[in-house]
Design a protein around this motif. Structure first.
Motif, PDB file in Angstrom:
ATOM      1  N   HIS A 119       9.457 -33.528  -0.563  1.00 57.99           N
ATOM      2  CA  HIS A 119       9.335 -33.902  -1.979  1.00 57.99           C
ATOM      3  C   HIS A 119       8.135 -34.837  -2.169  1.00 57.99           C
ATOM      4  O   HIS A 119       7.289 -34.614  -3.039  1.00 57.99           O
ATOM      5  CB  HIS A 119      10.639 -34.591  -2.397  1.00 57.99           C
ATOM      6  N   SER A 133       4.644 -33.227  -1.611  1.00 58.39           N
ATOM      7  CA  SER A 133       4.224 -32.187  -2.545  1.00 58.39           C
ATOM      8  C   SER A 133       3.503 -32.742  -3.770  1.00 58.39           C
ATOM      9  O   SER A 133       2.902 -31.991  -4.530  1.00 58.39           O
ATOM     10  CB  SER A 133       5.428 -31.350  -2.993  1.00 58.39           C
ATOM     11  N   ARG A 164      14.185 -20.751   0.084  1.00 57.35           N
ATOM     12  CA  ARG A 164      13.034 -21.283  -0.654  1.00 57.35           C
ATOM     13  C   ARG A 164      13.361 -21.413  -2.138  1.00 57.35           C
ATOM     14  O   ARG A 164      12.990 -22.405  -2.783  1.00 57.35           O
ATOM     15  CB  ARG A 164      11.824 -20.366  -0.441  1.00 57.35           C
ATOM     16  N   ARG A 165      14.055 -20.433  -2.686  1.00 51.79           N
ATOM     17  CA  ARG A 165      14.427 -20.485  -4.111  1.00 51.79           C
ATOM     18  C   ARG A 165      15.410 -21.618  -4.384  1.00 51.79           C
ATOM     19  O   ARG A 165      15.263 -22.374  -5.351  1.00 51.79           O
ATOM     20  CB  ARG A 165      15.035 -19.149  -4.553  1.00 51.79           C
ATOM     21  N   GLN A 190      14.081 -25.119  -4.592  1.00 54.58           N
ATOM     22  CA  GLN A 190      13.377 -25.442  -5.822  1.00 54.58           C
ATOM     23  C   GLN A 190      14.314 -25.807  -6.974  1.00 54.58           C
ATOM     24  O   GLN A 190      13.853 -26.166  -8.069  1.00 54.58           O
ATOM     25  CB  GLN A 190      12.465 -24.280  -6.212  1.00 54.58           C
ATOM     26  N   VAL A 213      10.979 -30.648  -6.486  1.00 51.93           N
ATOM     27  CA  VAL A 213      10.643 -29.799  -5.337  1.00 51.93           C
ATOM     28  C   VAL A 213      10.276 -28.414  -5.862  1.00 51.93           C
ATOM     29  O   VAL A 213      11.141 -27.587  -6.141  1.00 51.93           O
ATOM     30  CB  VAL A 213      11.808 -29.696  -4.333  1.00 51.93           C
ATOM     31  N   GLY A 214       8.994 -28.178  -6.016  1.00 59.47           N
ATOM     32  CA  GLY A 214       8.529 -26.874  -6.469  1.00 59.47           C
ATOM     33  C   GLY A 214       8.201 -25.975  -5.294  1.00 59.47           C
ATOM     34  O   GLY A 214       8.627 -26.236  -4.159  1.00 59.47           O
ATOM     35  N   PRO A 215       7.428 -24.926  -5.520  1.00 59.50           N
ATOM     36  CA  PRO A 215       7.048 -24.023  -4.428  1.00 59.50           C
ATOM     37  C   PRO A 215       6.362 -24.735  -3.268  1.00 59.50           C
ATOM     38  O   PRO A 215       6.625 -24.424  -2.102  1.00 59.50           O
ATOM     39  CB  PRO A 215       6.102 -23.026  -5.111  1.00 59.50           C
ATOM     40  N   ALA A 266       8.977 -26.726  -1.285  1.00 62.14           N
ATOM     41  CA  ALA A 266       9.832 -25.812  -0.516  1.00 62.14           C
ATOM     42  C   ALA A 266       9.093 -25.297   0.714  1.00 62.14           C
ATOM     43  O   ALA A 266       9.669 -25.191   1.805  1.00 62.14           O
ATOM     44  CB  ALA A 266      10.276 -24.652  -1.397  1.00 62.14           C
TER      45      ALA A 266
END
Length: 216
Positions: free
Chosen positions: A43, A46, A130-131, A134, A139-141, A144
């Protein structure tokens, strides 16, 4: 005559092959606390902030005792802000302090504070892991991908995981942007270690210069 690509990879890994979890003092195991601390680190990493500051902030959170989701959720918002500040994570500290509290609550409420349960819900399918990652606010792509890049050390189904940032590092070193070819050049090197080294090359010009100088 071009550089020996195998030597470039060897020198890169030898000098800069440290995972970010290791740098943050996280002894990665397939157990709840290390996996949660890795989620927090992913987190932090990113955001548009230097990796060294994100690592320092993750260390500061750990030193403040915020090592598990229950403790993170129960902590006062200002306590989280102060810990992030001690790590130098000041640009996004207030928003991130809120997100970390929400993240910890979701993990506790939905998966009992255990990311292995998220993994089970995904059936071990990496795209689904991964999905689900998010679903944590903040925590976006990219986050992840960072989590999976490091977690592949203890979640074998994620390996080999070489994300876009790692491939960017490969390109900047004159290496192939094909994960299979990179892994072939790396021999027995753990994919997580190779990927972390490549990411360091992507974000730090000094790492690239040092690696290429060593490989000459």
């Amino acid at each position: 005559m071009g550089r020996d690509q195998r030597k470039v990879v060897r020198e890169l890994v030898a000098a800069h092959g440290q995972t970010y979890a290791d740098e943050a003092g996280i002894r990665l195991k397939d157990t709840p606390q290390p996996l949660y601390r890795l989620l927090v680190l992913a987190h932090l990493l990113s955001a548009r902030i230097s990796g060294s500051i994100a690592v320092a902030a993750a260390r500061a959170l750990g030193e403040a005792g915020l090592r598990d989701p229950r403790r993170m959720a129960d902590a006062d918002w200002q306590e989280r802000v102060d810990a992030l500040g001690r790590g130098g994570y000041r640009r996004y500290d207030e928003r991130t302090a809120t997100q970390l509290g929400e993240e910890a609550e979701l993990l506790s409420d939905r998966w009992g504070g255990d990311l292995r349960r998220l993994r089970e819900e995904a059936g071990g399918e990496v795209p689904e892991v991964r999905r689900l990652l998010q679903e944590f606010n903040g925590v976006g792509p990219t986050g992840a991908d960072i989590f999976l890049r490091e977690a592949q050390l203890v979640w074998p189904e994620a390996a080999p995981f070489v994300d876009r940032k790692a491939l960017q590092g490969a390109e900047r070193l004159g290496l192939p942007k094909d994960p299979d070819r990179l892994l072939g050049l790396a021999g027995k090197t753990e994919p997580a270690v190779l990927a972390a080294a490549l990411v360091r090359a992507a974000v730090d010009k000094k790492v690239r210069e040092d690696t290429l100088a060593r490989a000459n």
